[in-house]
Design a protein around this motif. Sequence first.
Motif, PDB file in Angstrom:
ATOM      1  N   VAL A 219      46.131  33.639  64.550  1.00  0.00           N
ATOM      2  CA  VAL A 219      47.237  32.988  63.830  1.00  0.00           C
ATOM      3  C   VAL A 219      48.144  34.019  63.155  1.00  0.00           C
ATOM      4  CG1 VAL A 219      47.815  31.426  61.943  1.00  0.00           C
ATOM      5  CG2 VAL A 219      45.928  30.875  63.480  1.00  0.00           C
ATOM      6  N   PHE A 220      47.524  35.020  62.536  1.00  0.00           N
ATOM      7  CA  PHE A 220      48.320  35.968  61.752  1.00  0.00           C
ATOM      8  C   PHE A 220      48.404  37.338  62.408  1.00  0.00           C
ATOM      9  CE2 PHE A 220      46.730  33.002  58.429  1.00  0.00           C
ATOM     10  CZ  PHE A 220      47.960  32.448  58.116  1.00  0.00           C
ATOM     11  N   ARG A 222      50.647  39.003  63.899  1.00  0.00           N
ATOM     12  CA  ARG A 222      51.796  39.839  63.548  1.00  0.00           C
ATOM     13  C   ARG A 222      51.688  40.405  62.141  1.00  0.00           C
ATOM     14  NH1 ARG A 222      55.830  36.952  62.959  1.00  0.00           N
ATOM     15  NH2 ARG A 222      55.028  34.948  63.628  1.00  0.00           N
ATOM     16  N   GLN A 223      51.130  39.601  61.233  1.00  0.00           N
ATOM     17  CA  GLN A 223      50.983  40.081  59.861  1.00  0.00           C
ATOM     18  C   GLN A 223      50.002  41.255  59.796  1.00  0.00           C
ATOM     19  OE1 GLN A 223      53.072  38.916  57.732  1.00  0.00           O
ATOM     20  NE2 GLN A 223      53.767  37.473  59.283  1.00  0.00           N
ATOM     21  N   LEU A 225      49.249  43.192  62.255  1.00  0.00           N
ATOM     22  CA  LEU A 225      49.826  44.309  63.005  1.00  0.00           C
ATOM     23  C   LEU A 225      50.781  45.117  62.126  1.00  0.00           C
ATOM     24  CD1 LEU A 225      50.194  45.632  65.863  1.00  0.00           C
ATOM     25  CD2 LEU A 225      52.226  44.207  66.079  1.00  0.00           C
ATOM     26  N   ILE A 226      51.719  44.428  61.507  1.00  0.00           N
ATOM     27  CA  ILE A 226      52.728  45.151  60.730  1.00  0.00           C
ATOM     28  C   ILE A 226      52.100  45.749  59.473  1.00  0.00           C
ATOM     29  CG2 ILE A 226      53.582  43.175  59.379  1.00  0.00           C
ATOM     30  CD1 ILE A 226      56.378  44.341  59.747  1.00  0.00           C
ATOM     31  N   SER A 228      49.194  46.961  59.302  1.00  0.00           N
ATOM     32  CA  SER A 228      48.448  48.150  59.698  1.00  0.00           C
ATOM     33  C   SER A 228      49.384  49.281  60.085  1.00  0.00           C
ATOM     34  CB  SER A 228      47.539  47.844  60.892  1.00  0.00           C
ATOM     35  OG  SER A 228      46.692  46.766  60.603  1.00  0.00           O
ATOM     36  N   PHE A 229      50.504  48.938  60.715  1.00  0.00           N
ATOM     37  CA  PHE A 229      51.410  49.984  61.198  1.00  0.00           C
ATOM     38  C   PHE A 229      52.289  50.518  60.069  1.00  0.00           C
ATOM     39  CE2 PHE A 229      55.630  51.027  63.130  1.00  0.00           C
ATOM     40  CZ  PHE A 229      55.239  52.205  63.731  1.00  0.00           C
ATOM     41  N   ASP A 230      52.854  49.619  59.293  1.00  0.00           N
ATOM     42  CA  ASP A 230      53.841  50.059  58.303  1.00  0.00           C
ATOM     43  C   ASP A 230      53.865  49.058  57.154  1.00  0.00           C
ATOM     44  OD1 ASP A 230      55.950  51.101  56.954  1.00  0.00           O
ATOM     45  OD2 ASP A 230      57.328  51.154  58.657  1.00  0.00           O
ATOM     46  N   LYS A 235      56.205  44.948  53.207  1.00  0.00           N
ATOM     47  CA  LYS A 235      56.534  44.553  51.835  1.00  0.00           C
ATOM     48  C   LYS A 235      58.042  44.484  51.657  1.00  0.00           C
ATOM     49  CE  LYS A 235      52.492  46.399  49.437  1.00  0.00           C
ATOM     50  NZ  LYS A 235      52.025  47.571  48.688  1.00  0.00           N
ATOM     51  N   GLY A 238      59.562  41.378  52.304  1.00  0.00           N
ATOM     52  CA  GLY A 238      59.120  40.275  51.472  1.00  0.00           C
ATOM     53  C   GLY A 238      57.905  39.550  52.025  1.00  0.00           C
ATOM     54  N   LEU A 239      57.208  40.161  52.992  1.00  0.00           N
ATOM     55  CA  LEU A 239      55.992  39.540  53.512  1.00  0.00           C
ATOM     56  C   LEU A 239      54.834  39.829  52.557  1.00  0.00           C
ATOM     57  CD1 LEU A 239      56.345  40.585  57.256  1.00  0.00           C
ATOM     58  CD2 LEU A 239      56.661  38.307  56.306  1.00  0.00           C
ATOM     59  N   PRO A 240      53.888  38.903  52.447  1.00  0.00           N
ATOM     60  CA  PRO A 240      52.759  39.129  51.535  1.00  0.00           C
ATOM     61  C   PRO A 240      51.749  40.107  52.128  1.00  0.00           C
ATOM     62  CG  PRO A 240      52.528  37.004  52.609  1.00  0.00           C
ATOM     63  CD  PRO A 240      53.818  37.587  53.098  1.00  0.00           C
ATOM     64  N   PHE A 244      47.427  40.031  52.993  1.00  0.00           N
ATOM     65  CA  PHE A 244      46.786  40.183  54.295  1.00  0.00           C
ATOM     66  C   PHE A 244      45.882  41.406  54.341  1.00  0.00           C
ATOM     67  CE2 PHE A 244      50.063  37.186  55.503  1.00  0.00           C
ATOM     68  CZ  PHE A 244      49.301  36.295  56.229  1.00  0.00           C
TER      69      PHE A 244
END
Lengths: 514, 252
Positions: A219-220, A222-223, A225-226, A228-230, A235, A238-240, A244
């Motif tokens: 489900v998450f 992409r969250q 993934l991003i 872990s990568f950057d 942030k 504005g993603l939490p 995650f």
Amino acid sequence: MKLDIGYVLRWWARTSSFAKATADRGAPRGVLAVLMGLAFAASAQGARIGDMQETVFVEQVWRFFTMKDAVVRTALLGSVFLGISCGLLGSFIVVRKLSLFGDTLSHAVLPGVAIGYLVAGQKDPVAIFIGATVAGVLGTVMVNLIKKTTHIKEDSSLGMVLAGFYGIGIVLMNRIQKLPTGTQSGVDKFLFGQAAALSSVEVWMIGGVALAAVVLVLVFYRQFLIGSFDIGFAKAMGLPAGLFHYLLMMLLAFTVVVSLQAVGAVLVSAMLVIPAASAYLLTERMHRMLILASVFGIFSGVLGAFFSFLGNSLPTGPLMVLAASSVFTLCFLFSPRHGLVSRWRKRRSREARIRNENTLKAIYQVRESHGFAGEGVKLTDLAERMNEPAADTRRRLADLVATGVCDLKEIEGKSFAFLNPDGWLKACAVVRNHRLWELYLTNQAEYEPDHVHDDAEVIEHVLGEETVRRLERLLDYPSEDPHGKLIPSLADVQRSLTQVSPGEKATGYRMPNQ
Amino acid sequence: MQEVPLETHDLTVAYDKRPVLYGVDVQVPEGKLVGIVGPNGAGKSTLIKAIMGIVPTTGGWVKVFGQSFAKNASRVGYVPQRESVDWDFPVNVMDVVLMGRYGRIGLMGRVSKADKEIAAESLDKVGMLPYAKRQISNLSGGQQQRVFLARALAQESDLYLMDEPFVGVDASTEAAIIELLRELKNRGKTILVVHHDLPTAQTYFDMLMLLNMRLVAFGPTEEVFTQELLQKTYGGRLTILSEVANKVREAK
Ligand SMILES: Nc1ncnc2c1ncn2[C@@H]1O[C@H](COP(=O)(O)OP(=O)(O)OP(=O)(O)O)[C@@H](O)[C@H]1O
Ligand SMILES: [Mg+2]
């Protein structure tokens, strides 16, 4: 434990029904005779070394794969779930460079296991789960505390917490072993794991964590993934990302805790890292890495459980890790991109190419020194130019002939090499690369002409066509190198290949008459 | 009424209680290309991160288009310093640029075809479309930088914060990127760029922010790019200072 095909055959032979069935179907007498012979040999030998053991071995295999046994089913199911969650979480651990953290976490849970046991007074999965989780969180907090309040670096604080907690855990384990009920406690299994000792409650717990991991990652994705990568970028959008991150850490902690019974505290982190690292060698996309790592995790888990079962309850952890390491070794050797073998093969083929290109260049130079008069190049002339014995040159030419750009002909007892158009084109290209580069270094980079040859010896083999065009443009389509020799241009070479005019004054690109 | 893309008041940031940025007050007008300059460790990256809430602030406030950053995060694009990520990470160029769309997609949504098109367009703008399927570790430094730029373009923001987007980029690419930024500016976007090279800073930017743990000066380039203010910013570093002073003199 011996894995001998003979064992299996003998066992088959000894089951009379099999022999009968074979006979009934009118199998050739020879086969039957062989089988009988095997059976006889087996029983004779069996009588010597103990009939029991062999029967047990094969029956064990049978029991494992038919999964008739409840114990086997639990162990197998547990290993599959464990493989999945270790593969998924391990992938994130590996790409985030948190392997050492995983190791610390898995050792830090040990005192919690012991305390959970002591509080519950028995091997109660829930009490142990709670104890282990608390200890794991405590260990993590301590690492951060040391890092924040002192200038000790993270790897040191991780190492200290790992060893400290593990030490406490071992002491407590020893206490428990010395209790009246201690020897039956089974807590020792938490060190190196015992899949066969998994209770159904524990399998449910492992299954629950695996399910949670799969669902959350799906489900998450992409969250994760991003994050872990950057994580800074996440942030900034504005993603939490923090949320995650903690979710991932929590999943990791649960994975470690529920895996303890099957793999053991000492080697959980290996089951996290090794399948994921193997997958990392095979793919360059995160989602594939997750899938591959899970597959490797399952494979290692099941194989470990299988051998542990066969070996009369050998500790599962080391066997699983052994299986995982074998997978890793294979990936390490044979991964198409990063594998040792493929890298070695690539290097070999590159070396062969360079060798051939050097031969081509020498042929060009010999022809050049004769004013491009003859079409063939005498082997002895070539050997002299290459400064090597004629036998070496012959081998070198044989290699070139094998690539299909050159013919070797005997004329009046002497060997001559003839390049075909393709070979000539390649020879010109190498020479052109070499001379262009020399010219570039002397003209544009302002090196002295005697400084440039060695460099060009290397560069001539790696310049791509695009770079060559750029160089030609940059140097305004030069015709002579710094030593006053002609530079065969790409256009000239191609023209000379299409329109061979016999009388034309040699600029070096005239083809030998075929 | 024109919106103020970025306003900070008494912005203060500390790492482990050690302050690195004191009381920064700025008000960046719309449609400007703003350079942030200052010596190493001046807090340039920190300022950018503090604006976006990546590092916690210890005092003051930030307003983005008149509201808190969290409310308007989707209107802000970001190009981090290239070293901030692991370039061996198992993703390809397209994956990275698509990350620029995640803010709009939301937590659960899927990457749509439109998202992919926008990502492809962004890649095209920086001349990296042919590399879309390339694994990121196979890129040169300048190419990596361009991928980050494409990711920020894919965010389709109104305010861009870029941390040293020209590091490791060759001269022609730098010129192309500046052209791109000017075009964004002409469409009314506001762009803040951390930049290290003073002579080009003078020509690239409409406004300059001189920073060294505090805001030394902020204003139109021709007013702020003075020997005196630069000396204040880079104070104590004689070699840089004299070098810069010479360049300033040359430029005049
Ligand atoms: N995560 C961190 N933890 C502790 N201190 C930090 C951290 N990041 C930066 N610092 C310190 O804060 C100060 C400002 O750092 P910052 O990265 O903002 O400088 P900068 O102006 O971007 O420098 P550069 O030109 O080198 O990129 C420096 O002294 C740095 O050592
Ligand atoms: Mg910085």
